[in-house]
Design a protein around this motif. Structure first.
Motif, PDB file in Angstrom:
ATOM      1  N   GLY A 293     -18.746 -41.827 -15.988  1.00  9.85           N
ATOM      2  CA  GLY A 293     -19.904 -41.973 -14.783  1.00  9.85           C
ATOM      3  C   GLY A 293     -19.977 -40.887 -13.697  1.00  9.85           C
ATOM      4  N   TYR A 294     -19.210 -39.906 -13.986  1.00  8.93           N
ATOM      5  CA  TYR A 294     -19.351 -39.014 -12.749  1.00  8.93           C
ATOM      6  C   TYR A 294     -20.252 -38.298 -12.862  1.00  8.93           C
ATOM      7  CZ  TYR A 294     -16.921 -35.594  -9.724  1.00  8.93           C
ATOM      8  OH  TYR A 294     -16.584 -34.526  -8.532  1.00  8.93           O
ATOM      9  N   ILE A 295     -21.139 -37.683 -11.544  1.00 11.62           N
ATOM     10  CA  ILE A 295     -22.381 -37.047 -11.619  1.00 11.62           C
ATOM     11  C   ILE A 295     -22.233 -35.495 -12.331  1.00 11.62           C
ATOM     12  CG2 ILE A 295     -21.953 -36.123  -9.511  1.00 11.62           C
ATOM     13  CD1 ILE A 295     -25.444 -37.128 -10.600  1.00 11.62           C
ATOM     14  N   GLY A 296     -21.121 -34.906 -12.154  1.00  9.14           N
ATOM     15  CA  GLY A 296     -20.920 -33.655 -12.567  1.00  9.14           C
ATOM     16  C   GLY A 296     -19.964 -33.615 -13.721  1.00  9.14           C
ATOM     17  N   GLY A 297     -19.638 -32.448 -14.118  1.00  9.85           N
ATOM     18  CA  GLY A 297     -18.518 -32.138 -14.975  1.00  9.85           C
ATOM     19  C   GLY A 297     -17.173 -32.102 -14.449  1.00  9.85           C
ATOM     20  N   VAL A 298     -16.715 -31.031 -14.881  1.00 12.14           N
ATOM     21  CA  VAL A 298     -15.148 -30.715 -14.387  1.00 12.14           C
ATOM     22  C   VAL A 298     -15.268 -29.889 -13.026  1.00 12.14           C
ATOM     23  CG1 VAL A 298     -12.908 -29.526 -15.032  1.00 12.14           C
ATOM     24  CG2 VAL A 298     -14.700 -30.359 -16.794  1.00 12.14           C
ATOM     25  N   GLY A 299     -14.170 -30.404 -12.254  1.00 19.55           N
ATOM     26  CA  GLY A 299     -14.184 -29.637 -10.884  1.00 19.55           C
ATOM     27  C   GLY A 299     -14.868 -30.391  -9.902  1.00 19.55           C
ATOM     28  N   ASP A 300     -15.281 -29.669  -8.637  1.00 18.60           N
ATOM     29  CA  ASP A 300     -15.605 -30.132  -7.532  1.00 18.60           C
ATOM     30  C   ASP A 300     -17.352 -30.057  -7.727  1.00 18.60           C
ATOM     31  OD1 ASP A 300     -16.641 -30.761  -5.070  1.00 18.60           O
ATOM     32  OD2 ASP A 300     -15.665 -29.324  -4.045  1.00 18.60           O
ATOM     33  N   TRP A 301     -17.789 -31.086  -8.137  1.00 10.32           N
ATOM     34  CA  TRP A 301     -19.089 -31.096  -8.380  1.00 10.32           C
ATOM     35  C   TRP A 301     -20.200 -30.680  -7.038  1.00 10.32           C
ATOM     36  CZ3 TRP A 301     -22.154 -34.625  -5.524  1.00 10.32           C
ATOM     37  CH2 TRP A 301     -21.496 -35.586  -4.908  1.00 10.32           C
ATOM     38  N   SER A 302     -19.644 -30.893  -6.017  1.00  9.55           N
ATOM     39  CA  SER A 302     -20.613 -30.398  -4.609  1.00  9.55           C
ATOM     40  C   SER A 302     -20.441 -28.951  -4.459  1.00  9.55           C
ATOM     41  CB  SER A 302     -19.946 -31.130  -3.400  1.00  9.55           C
ATOM     42  OG  SER A 302     -18.799 -30.710  -3.184  1.00  9.55           O
ATOM     43  N   LYS A 303     -19.731 -28.392  -5.284  1.00 11.27           N
ATOM     44  CA  LYS A 303     -19.575 -26.541  -5.313  1.00 11.27           C
ATOM     45  C   LYS A 303     -19.811 -26.083  -6.474  1.00 11.27           C
ATOM     46  CE  LYS A 303     -16.819 -27.234  -1.137  1.00 11.27           C
ATOM     47  NZ  LYS A 303     -15.565 -26.925  -0.504  1.00 11.27           N
ATOM     48  N   ALA A 304     -20.448 -26.655  -7.462  1.00 12.39           N
ATOM     49  CA  ALA A 304     -20.525 -26.162  -8.733  1.00 12.39           C
ATOM     50  C   ALA A 304     -21.315 -24.771  -8.929  1.00 12.39           C
ATOM     51  CB  ALA A 304     -21.420 -27.083  -9.573  1.00 12.39           C
ATOM     52  N   PRO A 305     -20.602 -23.931  -9.472  1.00 13.10           N
ATOM     53  CA  PRO A 305     -21.072 -22.412  -9.476  1.00 13.10           C
ATOM     54  C   PRO A 305     -22.370 -22.202 -10.163  1.00 13.10           C
ATOM     55  CG  PRO A 305     -18.880 -22.806 -10.672  1.00 13.10           C
ATOM     56  CD  PRO A 305     -19.303 -24.014 -10.117  1.00 13.10           C
ATOM     57  N   SER A 306     -22.591 -23.176 -11.224  1.00 14.88           N
ATOM     58  CA  SER A 306     -23.828 -22.791 -12.191  1.00 14.88           C
ATOM     59  C   SER A 306     -24.447 -24.057 -12.404  1.00 14.88           C
ATOM     60  CB  SER A 306     -23.256 -22.288 -13.321  1.00 14.88           C
ATOM     61  OG  SER A 306     -22.289 -23.121 -14.163  1.00 14.88           O
ATOM     62  N   GLY A 307     -25.530 -24.143 -13.111  1.00 12.67           N
ATOM     63  CA  GLY A 307     -26.211 -25.114 -13.401  1.00 12.67           C
ATOM     64  C   GLY A 307     -26.855 -25.662 -12.154  1.00 12.67           C
ATOM     65  N   MET A 308     -27.448 -26.947 -12.231  1.00 13.62           N
ATOM     66  CA  MET A 308     -28.452 -27.459 -11.069  1.00 13.62           C
ATOM     67  C   MET A 308     -27.413 -27.929  -9.988  1.00 13.62           C
ATOM     68  SD  MET A 308     -30.743 -30.742 -11.019  1.00 13.62           S
ATOM     69  CE  MET A 308     -32.115 -30.288 -11.967  1.00 13.62           C
ATOM     70  N   ASN A 309     -27.859 -27.638  -8.872  1.00 10.15           N
ATOM     71  CA  ASN A 309     -27.050 -28.059  -7.592  1.00 10.15           C
ATOM     72  C   ASN A 309     -27.050 -29.628  -7.470  1.00 10.15           C
ATOM     73  OD1 ASN A 309     -26.954 -29.328  -4.772  1.00 10.15           O
ATOM     74  ND2 ASN A 309     -26.805 -27.182  -4.336  1.00 10.15           N
ATOM     75  N   CYS A 310     -25.846 -30.132  -7.304  1.00  5.87           N
ATOM     76  CA  CYS A 310     -25.668 -31.585  -7.679  1.00  5.87           C
ATOM     77  C   CYS A 310     -26.303 -32.413  -6.649  1.00  5.87           C
ATOM     78  CB  CYS A 310     -24.328 -31.865  -7.692  1.00  5.87           C
ATOM     79  SG  CYS A 310     -23.436 -31.318  -9.142  1.00  5.87           S
ATOM     80  N   SER A 311     -26.516 -31.913  -5.280  1.00 10.03           N
ATOM     81  CA  SER A 311     -27.373 -32.514  -4.583  1.00 10.03           C
ATOM     82  C   SER A 311     -28.618 -33.018  -5.078  1.00 10.03           C
ATOM     83  CB  SER A 311     -26.943 -32.042  -2.966  1.00 10.03           C
ATOM     84  OG  SER A 311     -27.720 -30.748  -2.998  1.00 10.03           O
ATOM     85  N   LYS A 312     -29.216 -31.871  -5.430  1.00 16.42           N
ATOM     86  CA  LYS A 312     -30.465 -31.918  -6.174  1.00 16.42           C
ATOM     87  C   LYS A 312     -30.688 -32.702  -7.285  1.00 16.42           C
ATOM     88  CE  LYS A 312     -34.725 -29.111  -7.611  1.00 16.42           C
ATOM     89  NZ  LYS A 312     -34.723 -27.522  -8.046  1.00 16.42           N
ATOM     90  N   LYS A 313     -29.651 -32.726  -7.987  1.00 19.82           N
ATOM     91  CA  LYS A 313     -29.406 -33.757  -9.359  1.00 19.82           C
ATOM     92  C   LYS A 313     -29.238 -35.226  -8.728  1.00 19.82           C
ATOM     93  CE  LYS A 313     -26.433 -34.441 -13.426  1.00 19.82           C
ATOM     94  NZ  LYS A 313     -25.427 -33.830 -14.081  1.00 19.82           N
ATOM     95  N   LEU A 314     -28.618 -35.471  -7.597  1.00 17.54           N
ATOM     96  CA  LEU A 314     -28.306 -36.932  -7.093  1.00 17.54           C
ATOM     97  C   LEU A 314     -29.858 -37.331  -6.625  1.00 17.54           C
ATOM     98  CD1 LEU A 314     -25.076 -36.658  -5.391  1.00 17.54           C
ATOM     99  CD2 LEU A 314     -25.537 -38.168  -7.216  1.00 17.54           C
ATOM    100  N   GLU A 315     -30.558 -36.417  -5.917  1.00 13.70           N
ATOM    101  CA  GLU A 315     -31.879 -36.605  -5.162  1.00 13.70           C
ATOM    102  C   GLU A 315     -32.716 -37.050  -6.531  1.00 13.70           C
ATOM    103  OE1 GLU A 315     -35.102 -33.735  -3.501  1.00 13.70           O
ATOM    104  OE2 GLU A 315     -33.162 -33.798  -2.459  1.00 13.70           O
ATOM    105  N   LYS A 316     -32.920 -36.300  -7.352  1.00 13.90           N
ATOM    106  CA  LYS A 316     -33.827 -36.673  -8.732  1.00 13.90           C
ATOM    107  C   LYS A 316     -33.343 -38.068  -9.302  1.00 13.90           C
ATOM    108  CE  LYS A 316     -35.344 -32.186 -10.366  1.00 13.90           C
ATOM    109  NZ  LYS A 316     -35.412 -31.357 -11.521  1.00 13.90           N
ATOM    110  N   LEU A 317     -32.122 -38.214  -9.478  1.00 11.02           N
ATOM    111  CA  LEU A 317     -31.768 -39.585 -10.122  1.00 11.02           C
ATOM    112  C   LEU A 317     -32.151 -40.774  -9.180  1.00 11.02           C
ATOM    113  CD1 LEU A 317     -28.400 -38.375 -12.138  1.00 11.02           C
ATOM    114  CD2 LEU A 317     -30.694 -39.240 -13.009  1.00 11.02           C
ATOM    115  N   ARG A 318     -31.705 -40.617  -7.894  1.00  8.31           N
ATOM    116  CA  ARG A 318     -31.753 -41.580  -6.891  1.00  8.31           C
ATOM    117  C   ARG A 318     -33.491 -41.817  -6.829  1.00  8.31           C
ATOM    118  NH1 ARG A 318     -30.164 -39.051  -2.432  1.00  8.31           N
ATOM    119  NH2 ARG A 318     -28.098 -39.500  -2.974  1.00  8.31           N
ATOM    120  N   ALA A 319     -34.302 -40.944  -7.005  1.00 12.38           N
ATOM    121  CA  ALA A 319     -35.677 -41.087  -6.930  1.00 12.38           C
ATOM    122  C   ALA A 319     -36.074 -41.856  -8.270  1.00 12.38           C
ATOM    123  CB  ALA A 319     -36.561 -39.967  -6.897  1.00 12.38           C
ATOM    124  N   GLU A 320     -35.377 -41.775  -9.374  1.00  7.14           N
ATOM    125  CA  GLU A 320     -35.588 -42.684 -10.487  1.00  7.14           C
ATOM    126  C   GLU A 320     -34.895 -43.860 -10.549  1.00  7.14           C
ATOM    127  OE1 GLU A 320     -34.577 -40.215 -13.984  1.00  7.14           O
ATOM    128  OE2 GLU A 320     -36.049 -38.653 -13.281  1.00  7.14           O
TER     129      GLU A 320
END
Length: 114
Positions: free
Chosen positions: A65-92
Motif C-alpha cells: 500500500g506504500y505510494i513508492g517503491g524501495v527507499g525514501d519515496w520523497s527523494k526518489a532519484p528516478s521516475g515520477m516525483n512522488c508529490s506529483k504522483k500523490l497529487e494526481k491520485l488525490r485528484a482521483e
C-alpha cells in the motif's frame, strides 16, 4: 519528420495493463508482475521508460500500500516525483496517510484482462 516511439514487447504488455486501471483505482507492481510472469522491478523499469501521456503510471503502488517503491519515496532519484504522483491520485480520490500508505484498500484494482 516525427520519429516513431519504440518500446519493447514487454513494455507494450505493461502499458496495456496500465491503461485498464480506472481513475480512482491503483494496482501494485507485484500484482502486475505476477500477471506478466516477471518481477515488480521489471514493472518499475517499464514505468520509468514510459513515453506515453495516456499511460497512467501514477496508478501503480507497492503491494503493502506504500505510494513508492524501495527507499525514501520523497527523494526518489528516478521516475515520477512522488508529490506529483500523490497529487494526481488525490485528484482521483485515492488517498494516502502521512506515511505514504494507501488508506482505502478497496481502491486496489485486480480485474485485468490479459
Amino acid at each position: 519528420m516525427a520519429s516513431e516511439i519504440k518500446v519493447t514487447p514487454y513494455q507494450e504488455k505493461v502499458y496495456a495493463l496500465l491503461k485498464q486501471i480506472p481513475s480512482g483505482k491503483v494496482s501494485t507492481y507485484k500484482h502486475m508482475s505476477d500477471l506478466l510472469n516477471s518481477s515488480p522491478r521489471a514493472i518499475g523499469g517499464a514505468l520509468r521508460r514510459n513515453p506515453f501521456d495516456d499511460v497512467p503510471c501514477h496508478r501503480v503502488i507497492a503491494s503493502d500500500g506504500y505510494i513508492g517503491g524501495v527507499g525514501d519515496w520523497s527523494k526518489a532519484p528516478s521516475g515520477m516525483n512522488c508529490s506529483k504522483k500523490l497529487e494526481k491520485l488525490r485528484a482521483e480520490g485515492v488517498l494516502f496517510n502521512e506515511k505514504g500508505i494507501l488508506t482505502e484498500k478497496d481502491r486496489i484494482w485486480c480485474d485485468f484482462e490479459v
